[in-house]
Design an enzyme around this catalytic site. Structure first.
Site, PDB file in Angstrom:
ATOM      1  CB  SER A 201      -0.951   0.001   1.204  1.00 16.67           C
ATOM      2  OG  SER A 201      -0.254  -0.230   2.409  1.00 16.67           O
TER       3      SER A 201
ATOM      4  CG  HIS B 139      -0.935  -5.060   2.327  1.00 13.12           C
ATOM      5  ND1 HIS B 139      -0.272  -4.975   3.536  1.00 13.12           N
ATOM      6  CD2 HIS B 139      -0.817  -3.821   1.751  1.00 13.12           C
ATOM      7  CE1 HIS B 139       0.215  -3.751   3.673  1.00 13.12           C
ATOM      8  NE2 HIS B 139      -0.105  -3.036   2.622  1.00 13.12           N
TER       9      HIS B 139
ATOM     10  CG  HIS C  73       7.179  -9.303   9.575  1.00 14.44           C
ATOM     11  ND1 HIS C  73       8.183  -8.620   8.942  1.00 14.44           N
ATOM     12  CD2 HIS C  73       6.094  -8.483   9.552  1.00 14.44           C
ATOM     13  CE1 HIS C  73       7.731  -7.435   8.564  1.00 14.44           C
ATOM     14  NE2 HIS C  73       6.477  -7.326   8.917  1.00 14.44           N
TER      15      HIS C  73
ATOM     16  NE  ARG D  61       3.514  -3.673  13.154  1.00 13.57           N
ATOM     17  CZ  ARG D  61       3.248  -4.011  11.884  1.00 13.57           C
ATOM     18  NH1 ARG D  61       2.598  -3.166  11.097  1.00 13.57           N
ATOM     19  NH2 ARG D  61       3.632  -5.179  11.400  1.00 13.57           N
TER      20      ARG D  61
ATOM     21  CG  ASP E 107      -1.993  -8.887  10.428  1.00 16.02           C
ATOM     22  OD1 ASP E 107      -2.620  -7.817  10.500  1.00 16.02           O
ATOM     23  OD2 ASP E 107      -1.145  -9.121   9.551  1.00 16.02           O
TER      24      ASP E 107
END
Length: 398
Positions: free
Chosen positions: A241, A271, A318, A327, A375
């Site tokens: 993005s 994504h 990742h 995060r 996520d």
């Protein structure tokens, strides 16, 4: 002129000679080799971007303007009565590299309030779409519809384009757009999931707080929104993005075109849709375990069964990180300190997976990074607060 714009002007003028010198004296320096596999595989690992905003360290995670996530949350001015900063202050830091004062932060807060009214024609565009349109289609369409108001495009069309000052037009467009994203997202949420019961913004609230207010959420969720918007703001500018917005803008497309394009990239399953898929998997996983939080022994066996059947553990691994995504850690800490949420069965399962899965993945031996990414946690928080519409999660990301 606003303080933010004046500080940014000074930064740009200071930065330009550095860039000129870099190109003149080191323009022929090679950044490395490119393999056929990298070219075919989507440019993974190729050094081809320049950004000052964030840096992704494999072992520290993301740094925003040189600061880790805990340092960022600690340094930025907090919303009164909250443990979390203003999103507007974070915007100031991303643009300038400087931590704003409370006065500078509140100046952005007030500026965005003046810019935040969602035009009726944007609502008309969204209302004209089929009822079953994905909320990301609505989000992207709403952003693109506002292109008619672009200062950058208007000045270019009028022959006023100047490469030394065009950043000022982009600055105006970007602030106009950022100020309207929360109202746009809230309008879409209410239209699709709350029988179109729209709530007017509260003039006393900041961006994050107002988003929570406009979708009919509780006061606790205001901090969730602030945290979520900051954590998902940037990740080294090289993901699909962010890279898309850079690429589209490089054609001198204004920020409405560029951001809409980036949102379209975000909508992909590889994504922005990942958090939705992780939550679905976790809920299905819990159902297979009888709907109860299992023992660690039961969970370990279930994870092995998952891997041995050829499936993966969503939310783990990742491309760059080689440790737990900070995060993820920030969201986990929020859960652990929030009454009700810390004892929520779905969170307890996610927490137990965090304790068990890395060891299983290490023993399995195929995962380069056996630790959770962002996520693995985010969907559980949304679900707890009643934002149970999977399709909307990527809009929150955007």
């Amino acid at each position: 002129m606003s303080t933010l714009k004046e500080v940014l002007r000074q930064k740009i003028e200071e930065h330009r000679p550095r860039t000129v010198r870099l190109l003149k004296e080191y323009g022929d320096v090679s950044l490395g080799e490119v393999t056929i596999a990298q070219a075919i595989g989507g440019a993974r690992g190729i050094k081809c971007l320049v950004t000052d905003i964030s840096y992704l360290d494999p072992y520290e995670g993301i740094r925003f303007r040189g600061k880790t996530i805990p340092e960022t949350f600690e340094a930025l001015p907090k919303v009164p009565g909250s443990d979390y900063p203003y999103v507007e202050g974070f915007w100031y830091m991303l643009l300038t590299g400087e931590v704003p004062t409370m006065e500078q932060t509140l100046e952005v807060v007030e500026d965005w309030k003046k810019r935040s009214t969602l035009p009726q024609y944007v609502k008309d565009v969204i209302n004209a779409l089929p009822e079953d349109s994905h909320p990301m289609v609505m989000f992207s369409s709403g952003i693109l519809a506002m292109q008619r108001e672009s200062v950058f495009a208007a000045n270019y069309k009028a022959g006023k384009f100047n490469k030394m000052t065009c950043w000022e037009d982009m600055f105006e467009d970007a602030n106009n757009l950022m100020a309207k994203l929360a109202p746009l997202g809230a309008y879409i949420y209410n239209k699709k999931y709350r029988n179109n019961e729209q709530i007017d913004p509260d003039p006393n609230l900041d961006m994050g707080g107002n988003f929570a207010h406009m979708i009919g959420q509780c006061d606790e969720y205001k901090d969730v929104a602030r945290m979520y918007f900051i954590l998902h703001s940037d990740h080294e500018s090289g993901n699909v993005s962010a890279h898309t917005t850079h690429l589209v803008a490089s054609a001198l497309s204004d920020c409405y075109y560029a951001y809409s394009a980036g949102i379209n990239g975000l909508a992909g399953p590889l994504h922005g849709l990942a958090n939705e898929e992780v939550l679905r998997w976790t809920q299905n996983f819990m159902e297979k375990l009888g709907g109860e939080v299992p023992t660690k022994e039961q969970l370990e066996q279930a994870l092995w069964d998952t891997l041995n059947s050829g499936q993966v553990i969503p939310g783990y691994g990742h491309a760059v990180l080689r440790k737990t995504d900070p995060r993820y850690t920030s969201q986990r800490e929020y859960c652990l300190k929030t009454e009700g949420l810390k004892d929520y069965p779905l969170f307890k399962l996610v927490s137990m997976i965090f304790e068990v899965a890395p060891k299983v993945l290490q023993e399995h031996g195929k995962a380069k990074n056996p630790w959770p990414n962002v996520d693995a946690q985010s969907g559980v928080i949304q679900w707890y607060y009643g934002v149970t519409q999977y399709d909307f999660y990527t809009v929150l990301f955007g």
